[in-house]
Write a protein that holds these residues in place. Sequence first.
Motif, short mmCIF file in Angstrom:
data_model
loop_
_atom_site.label_atom_id
_atom_site.label_comp_id
_atom_site.label_asym_id
_atom_site.label_seq_id
_atom_site.Cartn_x
_atom_site.Cartn_y
_atom_site.Cartn_z
N PRO A 11 0.91 -1.12 -0.07
CA PRO A 11 0.05 -0.05 0.11
C PRO A 11 0.76 1.09 -0.17
CG PRO A 11 0.09 -1.07 2.24
CD PRO A 11 0.91 -1.80 1.26
N CYS A 43 -2.65 -7.81 -1.90
CA CYS A 43 -2.78 -6.23 -2.15
C CYS A 43 -4.26 -5.60 -2.32
CB CYS A 43 -1.94 -6.00 -3.38
SG CYS A 43 -2.26 -6.50 -4.89
N LEU A 44 -4.37 -4.59 -2.41
CA LEU A 44 -5.84 -3.97 -2.55
C LEU A 44 -5.52 -2.92 -3.78
CD1 LEU A 44 -8.38 -3.28 -1.28
CD2 LEU A 44 -7.60 -1.15 -0.38
N ILE A 45 -6.31 -3.42 -4.67
CA ILE A 45 -6.50 -2.50 -6.12
C ILE A 45 -7.99 -1.92 -6.06
CG2 ILE A 45 -4.89 -4.06 -7.37
CD1 ILE A 45 -7.31 -5.18 -9.02
N VAL A 46 -8.26 -1.09 -6.96
CA VAL A 46 -9.34 -0.29 -7.28
C VAL A 46 -9.70 -0.43 -8.66
CG1 VAL A 46 -10.57 1.83 -6.79
CG2 VAL A 46 -8.55 1.69 -5.33
N ALA A 51 -13.05 -1.28 -4.27
CA ALA A 51 -11.84 -2.08 -3.70
C ALA A 51 -11.88 -3.58 -3.94
CB ALA A 51 -11.59 -1.69 -2.35
N GLN A 174 -8.13 9.16 -9.08
CA GLN A 174 -8.73 7.76 -9.07
C GLN A 174 -10.09 7.80 -10.16
OE1 GLN A 174 -9.41 6.23 -5.59
NE2 GLN A 174 -7.71 5.36 -5.27
N VAL A 183 -10.77 5.65 -2.90
CA VAL A 183 -10.14 4.77 -1.79
C VAL A 183 -8.84 5.30 -1.37
CG1 VAL A 183 -9.66 2.26 -1.64
CG2 VAL A 183 -11.73 3.04 -3.06
N ASN A 185 -4.98 4.76 0.51
CA ASN A 185 -4.07 3.89 0.92
C ASN A 185 -4.08 2.48 -0.07
OD1 ASN A 185 -1.85 3.21 2.45
ND2 ASN A 185 -2.75 2.18 4.01
N ALA A 186 -4.71 2.52 -1.38
CA ALA A 186 -4.59 1.27 -2.09
C ALA A 186 -3.04 1.03 -2.42
CB ALA A 186 -5.30 1.56 -3.30
N SER A 187 -2.99 -0.13 -3.16
CA SER A 187 -1.77 -0.54 -3.56
C SER A 187 -1.04 0.39 -4.29
CB SER A 187 -1.86 -1.79 -4.42
OG SER A 187 -0.73 -2.19 -5.24
N ASP A 190 -2.08 1.56 -7.68
CA ASP A 190 -3.06 2.54 -7.91
C ASP A 190 -2.56 3.93 -8.16
OD1 ASP A 190 -6.04 2.78 -7.93
OD2 ASP A 190 -5.49 4.47 -6.57
#
Length: 212
Positions: A11, A43-46, A51, A174, A183, A185-187, A190
Amino acid sequence: MTLLSTAYFPPIQYFSKLYAASGGPVYLEACESFVKQTYRSRCLIVEARGAQILSIPVEHGAGRKQTIRELRLSSHGSWQRSHIQAIRTAYGPSPFFEYYWDDIEAELKRQWVHLWDLNLSMIKLIASMIDLDICLRETSDYLAPTDSPDDWRYRIRPKHTEADPTFVAPPYYQPFALRHGFVPNASILDLLFNMGPEALIALHESIVPPKQ
């Protein structure tokens, strides 16, 4: 001394620690046991629906403890293909996707054996793409969690809100923000695909200077 865990497409908060330590060594914890449901393997993608978590399957050694450095990626399933498709779908429309994607995809497609090696390669690759000067080293012995403000190994976690007075999630473009909100603190993917070279500026803005 800055301490971090390994992480898969970490992140922005994680990369802010790398930015804050630019030019100095950052130690990655290589001797811990694997911690489930953390950024070590996810991991966190958007994407258009909001999310989305991408998680890597790993193999747990039977009968003996493994260090995170020894942890092997699962040979079952097709997680690489599904992750590549998910990232391409989420960020294909982003302004800088085509500029960076080929190199990231080629690296992701390699026949990785260990989670550690995959994560380290991706962190170094993305750091080079945004001109972030980092010096990464591995720990040689396990150090129990400390109260040091520079020990972030167990404090940067999904679904875990902990006060971090040194970090503020930077606002940036975004594509789907109007649909489901920004969103934070995404990966790092992003930030990279949406901001390109200005990702380094966003990392600079994410650092909260210490009070005098």
